[in-house]
Structures are given as C-alpha cells and as structure tokens.
Design an enzyme around this catalytic site. Sequence first.
Site, short mmCIF file in Angstrom:
data_model
loop_
_atom_site.label_atom_id
_atom_site.label_comp_id
_atom_site.label_asym_id
_atom_site.label_seq_id
_atom_site.Cartn_x
_atom_site.Cartn_y
_atom_site.Cartn_z
N ASN A 206 0.81 -1.23 0.00
CA ASN A 206 0.00 0.00 0.00
C ASN A 206 0.84 1.27 0.00
O ASN A 206 0.45 2.28 0.58
CB ASN A 206 -0.96 0.02 1.19
CG ASN A 206 -2.12 -0.95 1.01
OD1 ASN A 206 -2.01 -1.91 0.24
ND2 ASN A 206 -3.21 -0.73 1.73
N HIS B 128 2.27 -4.58 -9.89
CA HIS B 128 1.16 -4.95 -9.02
C HIS B 128 -0.18 -4.74 -9.72
O HIS B 128 -0.26 -4.66 -10.95
CB HIS B 128 1.25 -4.18 -7.70
CG HIS B 128 0.79 -4.96 -6.51
ND1 HIS B 128 1.48 -6.06 -6.05
CD2 HIS B 128 -0.27 -4.82 -5.69
CE1 HIS B 128 0.85 -6.55 -4.99
NE2 HIS B 128 -0.22 -5.82 -4.76
N ASN C 273 1.03 -9.83 -10.61
CA ASN C 273 0.52 -10.11 -9.27
C ASN C 273 -0.96 -10.48 -9.34
O ASN C 273 -1.77 -9.71 -9.87
CB ASN C 273 0.67 -8.87 -8.37
CG ASN C 273 0.07 -9.10 -6.98
OD1 ASN C 273 0.64 -9.83 -6.17
ND2 ASN C 273 -1.08 -8.51 -6.72
N GLU C 274 -1.29 -11.66 -8.85
CA GLU C 274 -2.68 -12.10 -8.71
C GLU C 274 -3.51 -11.86 -9.97
O GLU C 274 -4.60 -11.27 -9.92
CB GLU C 274 -3.32 -11.44 -7.49
CG GLU C 274 -2.68 -11.86 -6.18
CD GLU C 274 -3.36 -11.29 -4.94
OE1 GLU C 274 -4.30 -10.48 -5.08
OE2 GLU C 274 -2.96 -11.67 -3.82
N GLU D 85 2.83 -13.40 -0.50
CA GLU D 85 1.96 -12.74 0.48
C GLU D 85 1.33 -13.79 1.38
O GLU D 85 0.91 -14.85 0.90
CB GLU D 85 0.84 -11.96 -0.22
CG GLU D 85 1.28 -10.78 -1.05
CD GLU D 85 0.10 -10.06 -1.69
OE1 GLU D 85 -1.05 -10.26 -1.23
OE2 GLU D 85 0.32 -9.30 -2.66
#
Length: 472
Positions: A150, A226, A270-271, A403
Amino acid sequence: MNSLVSRFSIVLCSVVFLFSCGEKEEAPASLQLSTEEIRAAASGGTFNLAIASNVSWKVILTGDWVEASPAEGFGDEEVIFSVKENSDEAVRSLDIRVTGGGIVRTLTVSQAAAEPEFPSYHIPADHTGMRDISSLELAADMGVGWNLGNSLEAIGGETAWGNPKVTQALIDQIQAAGFNAVRIPVAWSKFANATDFTIDPAWMARVQEVVDYVVGKGMYAVLNQHWDEGWMQPTYAQQAYVNGRLEKMWIQIALHFRHYDDHLLFAGTNEVMVTGDYGTPKAEYYTVQNSFNQTFVEAVRSTGGRNAHRNLVVQTFNTNIDHGINFFALPEDATDDRLMVEVHYYDPYEFVLKEEGGASQWGKNATDPVRKAAWGDESHVDAQFKKLKGKFVDQGIPVLVGEYGVISRTALSDHEQYRKDYLDYVSASMKAHGLVPFYWDNGHAGNYGFALFDRNTGTQLYPDLIRAIVGK
C-alpha cells in the site's frame, strides 16, 4: 595308348596350371573417408571430404540443408559438401551415409544455432555481481521477507492510501527485526506518455530510491508489477493488448535496473485473474495468463547485461496454490536455473481475511468451534506446502510465498493469541518445505489491518508476531 593319354594329361595339367597361376586375385572392397564429422557455423559454408575407394560409392543425404557434389562416383575422389545457413536459434545435425561395395560409412554434419537477433538496447551478458549459485541457493539466502504494501502501488501516489513516504529509517528497522528481503509492489502506470506506455522518469527514480534503501543494506528486493487498476485481464480479447503493454513496461524497468546485482529480483505480475471471478479458471484464462509470464521473461532477457542472469519470479494463476499445481506452465527461458514461482497463501479466508462475521480462532488450540473456520487448520497448511515442494522445490524451482498474513481484530481480546499461533505455524511450515515467506504488511495498524510496524517511526507494533514469523 595309355602312354599317350598319360602324356596328354600331363600337358593339359601344365596348361591349366599356367593359366591359373597367371590370374590376378580380386582385391577386397575398400571405402574410407578422410573425416567422420563436419562442424559448420550458423552461416554455413563448403567442406571437402576425400574418399579413398576401389569400388563404386554413393552419398545418401537425409536432410535438405546439406548438398553433395558429386553424389556418387568410383574410386578415389573429393566430394564437396555445401551447408546452407541455419536461421533457427537451435543447433541442428544429420548423419550422411556413404555406401559402396557393401560397406557403409557415416559422416555427421552438425551446425551451430543462429545468433538471436537482439534489439538495439541489448548489451552482452554481464556476470559481474551475479553469483554462480543456483536459484534454490539464492532463495534460501533470502531468508524471510516482508511486503512494503500500500505504498508504491497506491493509485494516486505513494501516500494516497494512508501510508507516509517510505524512508531508509523504516527499512533499517525492518532489517533489524530479522527480515532479509523486501517485496516492493509497484503500480507503474505513471506515464510520461500513455500512448506508448513510457514511464514517468520521476516515478522511475523514486522507485529506484526505495530499491536502494533495501539493496544498500545487503537485503534482497523483489520488484513487481502490481494490481495497477486491474488492466491485466487474462482473456483472448485482451491478450495482445496486455502482452504489448507488459513488454514495453518491463523493458523500461529492466533497462533502468540492469546494473544491479543479484540482490534485485523482478516479479512479472501479481494475482492475475478475471476481475471478480475467483473460481477455477477456464483454459482460456490460464493459457493467457501463462503467456503474460512468458512475455515478462523474454522482455527482461532481451535487455542483456546482468539481466541475462537475474532471477525472475513468475506467478501461478491468481497466485493460487492449486491453480499452480494444475495449470501453471513454467516459461521458456534462455537462461538456465534463474526462474522462481510465486504463490500467495490466505487460507482459511474466514480467519485470515473476512472482516465482519469472520472467524476469530484457529488451529489445535481453538476452544470454540463456533468461532473458528471449518477448514484450514495445521493439516491443511502442511498439505498445501507439501504439494508445492513436490511440484517445484524438489524439481529445483524455488517458490516464494509472496503474500500471507492475518488481519487484526482489535475488539477481540483473545484473537492475538490465535493470530500468533497461525503465523508461527504457517511460517515454520513454509520454511520446513523449502518455501520463502513474505509477510503482507499494508501499513494499516487499526482493526482489520496487517501492519507489523509503524510506518512513521519503524517501531514494532507486534513484536511477538514478528518473532513468530522470523523465528527468533
């Protein structure tokens, strides 16, 4: 009469003897080659072969990229072989047979691969600062990692999601707590030119400052692309657009950080998932997502220099463990043993992530079945990580758990003990299975937050949880 016959027989035998003695015995067949191997450069060329023989012979070709002149003959002769240019980036070879008089000789022709056509920004590979250790050895040296969540991936600017600007003092405290690696999520779409995806130089420089905070301390930095507002959708309709944008962005990133040693790793995505679809992916989705990994690897390697040897991290679909076991395809890579796989671990959802109405107890020490999830205890943890070990680690491919973590529940006095139990057990199991843990810290210290440190001061908010993670 008998005397005459006898004399005739003697004369006849003498004549036969003279004729038989005058005959020349036929020599055995012979066929010899001056060499058994021709090695050609990618550009091709001509090569001479001397044949020594006393019989008729023939050259039998098995491929269309080699020609022989003459292809047949008698006795001693020189044959010229013409090898065509090899335009493929792969070595090729064929066996040529030369036959005659019942004899077969083999001539092997091998040809070097074509040199890849490098773009103008490419420089020769540079080993400087890139240690000659396996990817598994490097992963083991990373120890335990922490996420700078963040911050640099915040849409609207580094402080837009409530965290202060990252400082060297914060990173110093992360290292002092026992972490040896920092995963740095980044949203790169701060463009100087959005048409061709040119990254703003000021933003690139700021990301470099933070990377330097980490690697300057001798720690590892994992720099990724990200969420970035979710433009990376794994569908056939979006595949060409995403791969094109991803390639252009990663070439810029790789060029900017090309001089860093192997304490800097790149993670491509990412994801990646179709927004809102958390189910088992369709073949279309994971096929396209696998192509994103391939594009990332090729883009970085195309820059050369130390990036030719850098460890690169590629993700499973939505960084899901089971999807990684079932659908992941390791990208092809021109560099051997420099790829790592990334998954995330947030099981069970009810305890780890769910806010209102979530479970507050976990594991074998839970006292109230109503307050814990019906799944995801210690046996599930070990089973998931065992799968990763067998699929990847045992095959020489490191796995980063990029993560994991548990939200705080500040209104529940006993929750922190179960949170500690979880982080203690999960972290230890990851290490036992050869995985590299990276705790997710989003800087939020309030209810439902993941923060372990005060981002302003670097103070440890939960020393016992930190000890559970790093193993001190």
